[in-house]
Write an enzyme that holds these catalytic residues in place. Sequence first.
Site, PDB file in Angstrom:
ATOM      1  N   ASN A   1       0.820  -1.223   0.000  1.00  0.00           N
ATOM      2  CA  ASN A   1       0.000   0.000   0.000  1.00  0.00           C
ATOM      3  C   ASN A   1       0.848   1.265   0.000  1.00  0.00           C
ATOM      4  OD1 ASN A   1      -3.169  -0.263   0.522  1.00  0.00           O
ATOM      5  ND2 ASN A   1      -2.110  -2.062   1.284  1.00  0.00           N
TER       6      ASN A   1
ATOM      7  N   ARG B   1       4.472  11.056  23.522  1.00  0.00           N
ATOM      8  CA  ARG B   1       4.232  11.458  22.135  1.00  0.00           C
ATOM      9  C   ARG B   1       3.956  12.952  22.078  1.00  0.00           C
ATOM     10  NH1 ARG B   1       5.991   7.242  21.649  1.00  0.00           N
ATOM     11  NH2 ARG B   1       5.278   5.395  20.506  1.00  0.00           N
TER      12      ARG B   1
ATOM     13  N   LYS C   1       7.322   4.250   4.852  1.00  0.00           N
ATOM     14  CA  LYS C   1       7.252   5.697   4.619  1.00  0.00           C
ATOM     15  C   LYS C   1       8.627   6.247   4.245  1.00  0.00           C
ATOM     16  CE  LYS C   1       2.908   6.768   5.411  1.00  0.00           C
ATOM     17  NZ  LYS C   1       2.088   7.673   4.617  1.00  0.00           N
TER      18      LYS C   1
ATOM     19  N   ARG D   1       3.234  -2.540  23.279  1.00  0.00           N
ATOM     20  CA  ARG D   1       2.774  -2.848  21.930  1.00  0.00           C
ATOM     21  C   ARG D   1       4.021  -2.948  21.047  1.00  0.00           C
ATOM     22  NH1 ARG D   1      -1.417   1.493  19.456  1.00  0.00           N
ATOM     23  NH2 ARG D   1       0.542   2.485  18.958  1.00  0.00           N
TER      24      ARG D   1
ATOM     25  N   TYR E   1       5.893  -0.022   9.143  1.00  0.00           N
ATOM     26  CA  TYR E   1       5.186   1.221   8.807  1.00  0.00           C
ATOM     27  C   TYR E   1       6.195   2.339   8.545  1.00  0.00           C
ATOM     28  CZ  TYR E   1       2.819   5.646   9.671  1.00  0.00           C
ATOM     29  OH  TYR E   1       2.386   6.939   9.565  1.00  0.00           O
TER      30      TYR E   1
HETATM   31  N1  UDP Z   1      -1.747   3.602  23.430  1.00  0.00           N
HETATM   32  C1  UDP Z   1      -2.267   3.074  24.604  1.00  0.00           C
HETATM   33  N2  UDP Z   1      -3.562   2.644  24.596  1.00  0.00           N
HETATM   34  C2  UDP Z   1      -4.361   2.703  23.495  1.00  0.00           C
HETATM   35  C3  UDP Z   1      -3.825   3.251  22.311  1.00  0.00           C
HETATM   36  C4  UDP Z   1      -2.505   3.690  22.308  1.00  0.00           C
HETATM   37  O1  UDP Z   1      -1.565   2.993  25.609  1.00  0.00           O
HETATM   38  O2  UDP Z   1      -5.525   2.274  23.553  1.00  0.00           O
HETATM   39  C5  UDP Z   1      -0.373   4.125  23.416  1.00  0.00           C
HETATM   40  C6  UDP Z   1       0.509   3.533  22.340  1.00  0.00           C
HETATM   41  O3  UDP Z   1       1.122   2.348  22.783  1.00  0.00           O
HETATM   42  C7  UDP Z   1       1.493   4.666  22.096  1.00  0.00           C
HETATM   43  C8  UDP Z   1       0.670   5.932  22.354  1.00  0.00           C
HETATM   44  O4  UDP Z   1      -0.452   5.498  23.139  1.00  0.00           O
HETATM   45  O5  UDP Z   1       2.526   4.629  23.045  1.00  0.00           O
HETATM   46  C9  UDP Z   1       0.163   6.593  21.090  1.00  0.00           C
HETATM   47  O6  UDP Z   1      -0.416   5.582  20.285  1.00  0.00           O
HETATM   48  P1  UDP Z   1      -1.304   5.872  19.018  1.00  0.00           P
HETATM   49  O7  UDP Z   1      -1.769   4.533  18.510  1.00  0.00           O
HETATM   50  O8  UDP Z   1      -2.368   6.869  19.359  1.00  0.00           O
HETATM   51  O9  UDP Z   1      -0.335   6.586  17.991  1.00  0.00           O
HETATM   52  P2  UDP Z   1       1.107   6.129  17.407  1.00  0.00           P
HETATM   53  O10 UDP Z   1       2.126   6.812  18.273  1.00  0.00           O
HETATM   54  O11 UDP Z   1       1.195   4.633  17.437  1.00  0.00           O
HETATM   55  O12 UDP Z   1       1.074   6.659  16.018  1.00  0.00           O
END
Ligand code: UDP
Length: 323
Positions: free
Chosen positions: A92, A219, A145, A276, A141
């Site tokens: 994709n 973040r 990119k 994760r 991912y």
């Molecule tokens: N996160 C979390 N619980 C959730 C979704 C995300 O703890 O239900 C954490 C995730 O592990 C990351 C941060 O929040 O550390 C931001 O995740 P998100 O998926 O929003 O954005 P990413 O940084 O992956 O683009």
Amino acid sequence: MNVVVTGGAGYIGSVCVEELLQAGHTVTVLDSLSEGHRSAVDPRARFVQVCLSDREGLRSAIADARPEVIIHFAALALVSESMAQPGKYFANNVAYGLNLIEAAREMGVRKLIFSSTCATYGVPERVPMNEDLPQQPINPYGESKLMFERILKWYHQIHGLEFVAFRYFNAAGASERCGEHHRVETHLIPNVLKVVLGQASECSIFGTDYPTPDGTCIRDYIHVTDLAQAHILAMKPGIAGFFNLGNGDGYSVRQVIQACEKITGHSIATVNQSRRPGDPPRLVAAADRAVRELGWKPRYPRLDDIVASAWQWHRRHPQGYPD
Ligand code: UDP
């Protein structure tokens, strides 16, 4: 200007389409609707349902629209999914993106503006992160990119196609009309707000043993309309290259949940989960280049305002878009 927006039915794309129309541009949206929503597309835009894997469909849509600029949002953007299905990400985000860039070259499009990501940096040597840090992605991912960024560099060098690549930090918030609705929601803020709306009993915190003050990931959250504005500024001739887009403030997962509790007035149940896969501990932007070269000035840099706009949208659209 005539502008084609791929992924204009998606979260960031739909907000950018609104901003482009507001600024007086003519917009054609190309979207497969695999992730996007038809009703997210501003009715003033032309809409063509096409997947970027369909080279002929893509070429004829671009030939009809005759754009000077293409803004390319259409992509997959979930770290965890990319760790499970890397091939889907390379197909994709790289192969289908290449179909677009080839069509753009054939049709004499002047400039391509690309949604890249801070995930191209991997685990940064330091924060805040400027554009000169080494790019060593730790998930497919980010790798996909980065591959497309490199393709853009070569097309510029060989074919003269101008480009701007924006490395987004964490897009969040909503406009009046458009917000964040993924069919399977994995993002932090919408997941937290689902608890407030009674659609989930608790919010997971993925990883509490990171080397950060409270053990959760940090973040840099950036308002989606501020991201969209940067794209409008990038259309100007002479603006080119790679730009980080973030506010320069890092918030931990726990801090985001606290902000959501404050804004909504509800306490939010959480459950600690394991890390994760593919998540770097801390990503915070130094976006000085965008401020300096684009004249970009985020209007909603405060996390509370970002969360408040998201909450307003989700409260008004508890089921998201109807389609
Ligand atoms: N996160 C979390 N619980 C959730 C979704 C995300 O703890 O239900 C954490 C995730 O592990 C990351 C941060 O929040 O550390 C931001 O995740 P998100 O998926 O929003 O954005 P990413 O940084 O992956 O683009």
